[in-house]
Design a protein around this motif. Structure first.
Motif, PDB file in Angstrom:
ATOM      1  N   VAL A  75       0.914  -1.132  -0.226  1.00  0.00           N
ATOM      2  CA  VAL A  75       0.198   0.124   0.077  1.00  0.00           C
ATOM      3  C   VAL A  75       0.950   1.211   0.126  1.00  0.00           C
ATOM      4  O   VAL A  75       2.206   1.363   0.421  1.00  0.00           O
ATOM      5  CB  VAL A  75      -1.072  -0.111   1.033  1.00  0.00           C
ATOM      6  N   GLU A  76       0.282   2.495  -0.430  1.00  0.00           N
ATOM      7  CA  GLU A  76       0.880   3.564  -0.352  1.00  0.00           C
ATOM      8  C   GLU A  76       0.057   4.435   0.784  1.00  0.00           C
ATOM      9  O   GLU A  76      -0.910   4.502   0.901  1.00  0.00           O
ATOM     10  CB  GLU A  76       0.585   4.465  -1.710  1.00  0.00           C
ATOM     11  N   ASN A  77       1.028   4.667   1.780  1.00  0.00           N
ATOM     12  CA  ASN A  77       0.583   5.160   3.125  1.00  0.00           C
ATOM     13  C   ASN A  77       0.304   6.559   3.020  1.00  0.00           C
ATOM     14  O   ASN A  77       0.895   7.409   1.953  1.00  0.00           O
ATOM     15  CB  ASN A  77       1.406   4.961   4.336  1.00  0.00           C
ATOM     16  N   GLN A  78      -0.551   7.341   3.781  1.00  0.00           N
ATOM     17  CA  GLN A  78      -0.864   8.756   3.756  1.00  0.00           C
ATOM     18  C   GLN A  78      -0.454   9.390   5.221  1.00  0.00           C
ATOM     19  O   GLN A  78      -0.676   8.674   5.934  1.00  0.00           O
ATOM     20  CB  GLN A  78      -2.470   8.899   3.469  1.00  0.00           C
ATOM     21  N   VAL A  79       0.343  10.367   5.046  1.00  0.00           N
ATOM     22  CA  VAL A  79       0.553  11.277   6.208  1.00  0.00           C
ATOM     23  C   VAL A  79      -0.347  12.214   5.971  1.00  0.00           C
ATOM     24  O   VAL A  79      -0.379  13.279   5.284  1.00  0.00           O
ATOM     25  CB  VAL A  79       2.067  11.356   6.116  1.00  0.00           C
ATOM     26  N   TYR A  80      -0.982  12.507   7.229  1.00  0.00           N
ATOM     27  CA  TYR A  80      -2.018  13.615   7.514  1.00  0.00           C
ATOM     28  C   TYR A  80      -1.079  14.757   8.650  1.00  0.00           C
ATOM     29  O   TYR A  80      -0.730  14.239   9.614  1.00  0.00           O
ATOM     30  CB  TYR A  80      -3.086  13.071   8.103  1.00  0.00           C
ATOM     31  N   ALA A  81      -0.968  16.044   8.218  1.00  0.00           N
ATOM     32  CA  ALA A  81      -0.615  16.791   9.068  1.00  0.00           C
ATOM     33  C   ALA A  81      -1.942  17.532   9.735  1.00  0.00           C
ATOM     34  O   ALA A  81      -2.835  18.088   8.747  1.00  0.00           O
ATOM     35  CB  ALA A  81       0.096  18.019   8.326  1.00  0.00           C
ATOM     36  N   ILE A  82      -1.997  17.605  10.845  1.00  0.00           N
ATOM     37  CA  ILE A  82      -3.503  18.155  11.382  1.00  0.00           C
ATOM     38  C   ILE A  82      -3.125  19.172  12.546  1.00  0.00           C
ATOM     39  O   ILE A  82      -1.814  19.190  13.203  1.00  0.00           O
ATOM     40  CB  ILE A  82      -4.423  17.072  11.957  1.00  0.00           C
ATOM     41  N   VAL A  83      -3.900  20.034  12.901  1.00  0.00           N
ATOM     42  CA  VAL A  83      -4.211  20.696  14.240  1.00  0.00           C
ATOM     43  C   VAL A  83      -5.346  20.522  14.838  1.00  0.00           C
ATOM     44  O   VAL A  83      -6.398  20.365  14.339  1.00  0.00           O
ATOM     45  CB  VAL A  83      -3.775  22.406  13.804  1.00  0.00           C
ATOM     46  N   TYR A  84      -5.185  20.773  16.135  1.00  0.00           N
ATOM     47  CA  TYR A  84      -6.419  20.508  16.928  1.00  0.00           C
ATOM     48  C   TYR A  84      -7.004  21.733  17.106  1.00  0.00           C
ATOM     49  O   TYR A  84      -6.660  22.819  16.950  1.00  0.00           O
ATOM     50  CB  TYR A  84      -6.161  19.866  18.329  1.00  0.00           C
ATOM     51  N   ASP A  85      -8.369  21.669  17.094  1.00  0.00           N
ATOM     52  CA  ASP A  85      -9.297  22.806  17.030  1.00  0.00           C
ATOM     53  C   ASP A  85      -8.701  23.918  18.295  1.00  0.00           C
ATOM     54  O   ASP A  85      -8.549  23.319  19.247  1.00  0.00           O
ATOM     55  CB  ASP A  85     -10.737  22.546  17.506  1.00  0.00           C
ATOM     56  N   GLY A  86      -8.573  25.115  17.823  1.00  0.00           N
ATOM     57  CA  GLY A  86      -8.022  26.124  18.795  1.00  0.00           C
ATOM     58  C   GLY A  86      -6.395  26.220  18.757  1.00  0.00           C
ATOM     59  O   GLY A  86      -5.861  27.257  19.108  1.00  0.00           O
ATOM     60  N   ASP A  87      -5.738  25.279  18.114  1.00  0.00           N
ATOM     61  CA  ASP A  87      -4.381  25.409  17.904  1.00  0.00           C
ATOM     62  C   ASP A  87      -4.160  26.145  16.512  1.00  0.00           C
ATOM     63  O   ASP A  87      -4.685  26.246  15.675  1.00  0.00           O
ATOM     64  CB  ASP A  87      -3.697  23.975  17.823  1.00  0.00           C
ATOM     65  N   SER A  88      -2.768  26.652  16.576  1.00  0.00           N
ATOM     66  CA  SER A  88      -2.072  27.250  15.578  1.00  0.00           C
ATOM     67  C   SER A  88      -1.609  26.486  14.447  1.00  0.00           C
ATOM     68  O   SER A  88      -1.226  25.101  15.040  1.00  0.00           O
ATOM     69  CB  SER A  88      -1.391  28.491  15.581  1.00  0.00           C
ATOM     70  N   ASP A  89      -1.658  26.625  13.218  1.00  0.00           N
ATOM     71  CA  ASP A  89      -0.897  25.707  12.170  1.00  0.00           C
ATOM     72  C   ASP A  89       0.498  25.321  12.668  1.00  0.00           C
ATOM     73  O   ASP A  89       0.969  24.304  12.177  1.00  0.00           O
ATOM     74  CB  ASP A  89      -0.853  26.241  10.760  1.00  0.00           C
ATOM     75  N   THR A 130     -14.519  15.873  13.310  1.00  0.00           N
ATOM     76  CA  THR A 130     -14.686  15.715  14.854  1.00  0.00           C
ATOM     77  C   THR A 130     -15.142  14.415  14.884  1.00  0.00           C
ATOM     78  O   THR A 130     -15.614  13.417  14.077  1.00  0.00           O
ATOM     79  CB  THR A 130     -16.419  16.416  15.043  1.00  0.00           C
ATOM     80  N   TYR A 131     -14.285  13.719  15.859  1.00  0.00           N
ATOM     81  CA  TYR A 131     -14.382  12.435  16.283  1.00  0.00           C
ATOM     82  C   TYR A 131     -14.321  12.279  17.790  1.00  0.00           C
ATOM     83  O   TYR A 131     -14.246  12.981  18.555  1.00  0.00           O
ATOM     84  CB  TYR A 131     -13.161  11.745  15.641  1.00  0.00           C
ATOM     85  N   ASP A 132     -14.778  11.216  18.325  1.00  0.00           N
ATOM     86  CA  ASP A 132     -15.045  10.590  19.575  1.00  0.00           C
ATOM     87  C   ASP A 132     -13.854  10.023  20.068  1.00  0.00           C
ATOM     88  O   ASP A 132     -13.478   8.860  19.728  1.00  0.00           O
ATOM     89  CB  ASP A 132     -16.249   9.707  19.736  1.00  0.00           C
ATOM     90  N   ALA A 133     -12.973  10.855  21.041  1.00  0.00           N
ATOM     91  CA  ALA A 133     -11.568  10.256  21.392  1.00  0.00           C
ATOM     92  C   ALA A 133     -12.022   9.951  22.880  1.00  0.00           C
ATOM     93  O   ALA A 133     -13.329  10.089  23.539  1.00  0.00           O
ATOM     94  CB  ALA A 133     -10.874  11.343  21.727  1.00  0.00           C
ATOM     95  N   PRO A 134     -11.204   9.159  23.406  1.00  0.00           N
ATOM     96  CA  PRO A 134     -11.610   8.463  24.827  1.00  0.00           C
ATOM     97  C   PRO A 134     -12.080   9.478  25.886  1.00  0.00           C
ATOM     98  O   PRO A 134     -12.662   9.198  26.824  1.00  0.00           O
ATOM     99  CB  PRO A 134     -10.383   7.663  25.218  1.00  0.00           C
ATOM    100  N   ASN A 135     -11.257  10.728  25.822  1.00  0.00           N
ATOM    101  CA  ASN A 135     -11.519  11.706  26.553  1.00  0.00           C
ATOM    102  C   ASN A 135     -12.699  12.861  26.229  1.00  0.00           C
ATOM    103  O   ASN A 135     -12.707  13.819  26.738  1.00  0.00           O
ATOM    104  CB  ASN A 135     -10.190  12.370  27.157  1.00  0.00           C
ATOM    105  N   GLY A 136     -13.355  12.555  25.371  1.00  0.00           N
ATOM    106  CA  GLY A 136     -14.310  13.293  24.851  1.00  0.00           C
ATOM    107  C   GLY A 136     -14.290  13.628  23.129  1.00  0.00           C
ATOM    108  O   GLY A 136     -13.486  13.141  22.544  1.00  0.00           O
ATOM    109  N   SER A 137     -15.257  14.512  22.708  1.00  0.00           N
ATOM    110  CA  SER A 137     -15.415  14.851  21.349  1.00  0.00           C
ATOM    111  C   SER A 137     -14.108  15.765  21.103  1.00  0.00           C
ATOM    112  O   SER A 137     -13.927  16.837  21.571  1.00  0.00           O
ATOM    113  CB  SER A 137     -16.888  15.559  21.049  1.00  0.00           C
ATOM    114  N   MET A 138     -13.549  15.460  19.853  1.00  0.00           N
ATOM    115  CA  MET A 138     -12.278  16.147  19.559  1.00  0.00           C
ATOM    116  C   MET A 138     -12.535  16.690  18.129  1.00  0.00           C
ATOM    117  O   MET A 138     -13.185  15.992  17.373  1.00  0.00           O
ATOM    118  CB  MET A 138     -10.891  15.344  19.292  1.00  0.00           C
TER     119      MET A 138
END
Length: 148
Positions: A75-89, A130-138
């Motif tokens: 497979v060809e893997n994908q790398v995702y660059a992400i920031v959490y809501d409220g964080d800067s790029d 938005t996804y459900d993480a163990p410590n709540g919605s993120m």
């Protein structure tokens, strides 16, 4: 029976590890066991028991590698660059969704069945997820998706 989904580089690395363990590794452990046997009483011989434990762990890893490299799906893997809501790029985190045997510089590997992995799978740059993480919605913003 198909093996695991792996990138070409991971497959090559795992094949090399398998070859090393089934040749050099087995010879070295057998030598350690033989040297420990020569020390006498096996019931109280810590060196013997340590060598047998090492042999057991190595054989377990060999069986795991056999499964992974037996008819793998490349497979060809994908790398995702992400920031959490409220964080800067500039606080971006990089994740690759794939087999835990994968290794890539500058990115953590997560499985497609993890909450974040399942949410990111198939997303594109600019998506808000938005996804459900163990410590709540993120909520995360996908900055980029790169093939590796």
């Amino acid at each position: 029976m198909a093996g695991a989904k792996l990138s070409k580089s991971a497959l090559e690395r795992l094949q090399a590890e398998f070859h090393d363990l089934t040749t050099r590794g087995r010879i070295e452990v057998a030598d350690k066991i033989e040297r420990a046997r020569e020390e006498g009483d096996l019931k109280e011989n810590a060196g013997y028991h340590a060598a047998k434990d090492e042999q057991g762990h190595m054989e377990g890893r060999i069986r795991q590698l056999e499964y992974l490299i037996d008819e793998p799906e490349i497979v060809e893997n994908q790398v995702y660059a992400i920031v959490y809501d409220g964080d800067s790029d500039d606080m971006a985190e990089r994740y690759m969704i794939g087999n835990m045997e994968e290794q890539i510089e500058g990115a953590d590997v997560i499985t497609s069945t993890s909450p974040l992995g399942a949410a990111l799978n198939g997303s594109s740059a600019g998506d808000l997820i938005t996804y459900d993480a163990p410590n709540g919605s993120m909520t995360v913003k996908v900055l980029s998706v790169d093939s590796v």
